[in-house]
Design an enzyme around this catalytic site. Structure first.
Site, short mmCIF file in Angstrom:
data_model
loop_
_atom_site.label_atom_id
_atom_site.label_comp_id
_atom_site.label_asym_id
_atom_site.label_seq_id
_atom_site.Cartn_x
_atom_site.Cartn_y
_atom_site.Cartn_z
N LEU A 51 4.10 88.90 13.15
CA LEU A 51 4.87 89.30 14.32
C LEU A 51 4.71 88.20 15.35
O LEU A 51 3.64 87.59 15.47
CB LEU A 51 4.36 90.62 14.91
CG LEU A 51 4.52 91.89 14.07
CD1 LEU A 51 3.88 93.07 14.81
CD2 LEU A 51 5.98 92.19 13.77
N ASP A 52 5.75 87.93 16.14
CA ASP A 52 5.63 86.97 17.23
C ASP A 52 4.50 87.37 18.16
O ASP A 52 4.18 88.56 18.30
CB ASP A 52 6.93 86.93 18.05
CG ASP A 52 8.10 86.36 17.29
OD1 ASP A 52 7.87 85.72 16.24
OD2 ASP A 52 9.24 86.55 17.74
N ARG A 53 3.94 86.39 18.84
CA ARG A 53 2.88 86.66 19.81
C ARG A 53 3.30 87.73 20.83
O ARG A 53 2.53 88.62 21.17
CB ARG A 53 2.51 85.37 20.55
CG ARG A 53 1.38 85.53 21.57
CD ARG A 53 1.34 84.37 22.54
NE ARG A 53 2.55 84.36 23.37
CZ ARG A 53 2.85 83.40 24.24
NH1 ARG A 53 2.05 82.37 24.38
NH2 ARG A 53 3.96 83.47 24.95
N THR A 55 5.59 90.03 20.54
CA THR A 55 6.01 91.30 19.95
C THR A 55 4.80 92.17 19.68
O THR A 55 3.82 91.71 19.11
CB THR A 55 6.76 91.05 18.62
OG1 THR A 55 7.86 90.17 18.86
CG2 THR A 55 7.27 92.35 18.02
N ARG A 152 15.14 88.57 18.56
CA ARG A 152 15.25 88.06 19.93
C ARG A 152 16.51 87.20 20.08
O ARG A 152 17.28 87.34 21.04
CB ARG A 152 14.01 87.23 20.28
CG ARG A 152 12.72 88.02 20.16
CD ARG A 152 11.49 87.13 20.13
NE ARG A 152 11.24 86.47 21.39
CZ ARG A 152 10.10 85.82 21.66
NH1 ARG A 152 9.15 85.74 20.76
NH2 ARG A 152 9.94 85.24 22.83
#
Length: 206
Positions: A51-53, A55, A152
């Site tokens: 997961l993105d930082r 998110t 995003r």
């Protein structure tokens, strides 16, 4: 403490509700991550997906190589079920939609991604409107593919960047929205040894 965020733990896997602002895996310049914190507590650990930082939400790690292979194959074959929830800027028209735009890394501006219909990799996102809140729209997102920054960038491309997105929102203000409003809310997959279908749900913090 990272173990306070664990949703499920056995000798095969650990399922975590990752806080926003924490890397999933160690970065080039920032080594602090959910992976590092968990492995310090639990020992052997393997990265299944990311997961993105910015998110938050549900992420699974494997505790041995056999479990890693078993679960990774489910992600590759798209037999997992993933549902995200987001609050996006503006009022989205319609109730359902599908965004099919190929994505490639924006090399001069890494880690940003961009749309490229000539060089990009296939990326598909389905969305459903949940409601309108103070001029913003709450949506469910169902990614068919798992490109970096896919959700995003796709929402930004249709004119509705995510509230609190430091990369793709022109109206980003850290004081007003200290966290990005994107949360991995649901994840279903099959357990590597029991064969049981596991279904996790974790409400968003926004």
């Amino acid at each position: 403490m990272i173990l306070d965020h664990v949703l499920f733990l056995d000798d095969q896997i650990v399922v975590l509700n990752k806080p926003s602002g924490l890397l999933s895996v160690p970065g080039l310049h920032n080594k602090d991550s959910a992976f590092g914190r968990l492995s310090a507590e639990l020992g052997e650990l393997h990265i299944v997906h990311r997961l993105d930082r910015d998110t938050s939400g549900i992420i699974v790690y494997a505790r041995n190589k056999a479990a890693l292979t078993f679960i990774q194959q489910q992600f590759e074959k798209q037999t997992t079920r993933k549902v995200y929830e987001s609050l996006v800027n503006g009022v989205v028209k319609g109730n359902l939609g599908c965004i099919n735009m190929p994505i490639i890394v924006d090399w001069p501006n890494r880690p940003l991604q961009k749309i490229s219909h000539t060089e990009g990799r296939y990326a598909l996102t389905r969305w459903r409107k949940l409601g309108v809140e103070n001029g913003n729209t709450r949506v469910e997102l169902y990614p068919k593919t798992g490109r970096s920054h896919q959700l995003r960038l796709h929402m930004q491309q249709i004119g509705h960047p995510m509230v609190g997105d430091p990369f793709y929102s022109k109206d980003y203000d850290e004081q007003k929205t200290p966290i990005m409003c994107l949360h991995a809310r649901e994840l279903d997959f099959t357990h590597p040894t029991s064969g049981e279908r596991l279904a996790f749900v974790c409400k968003p913090p926004f």
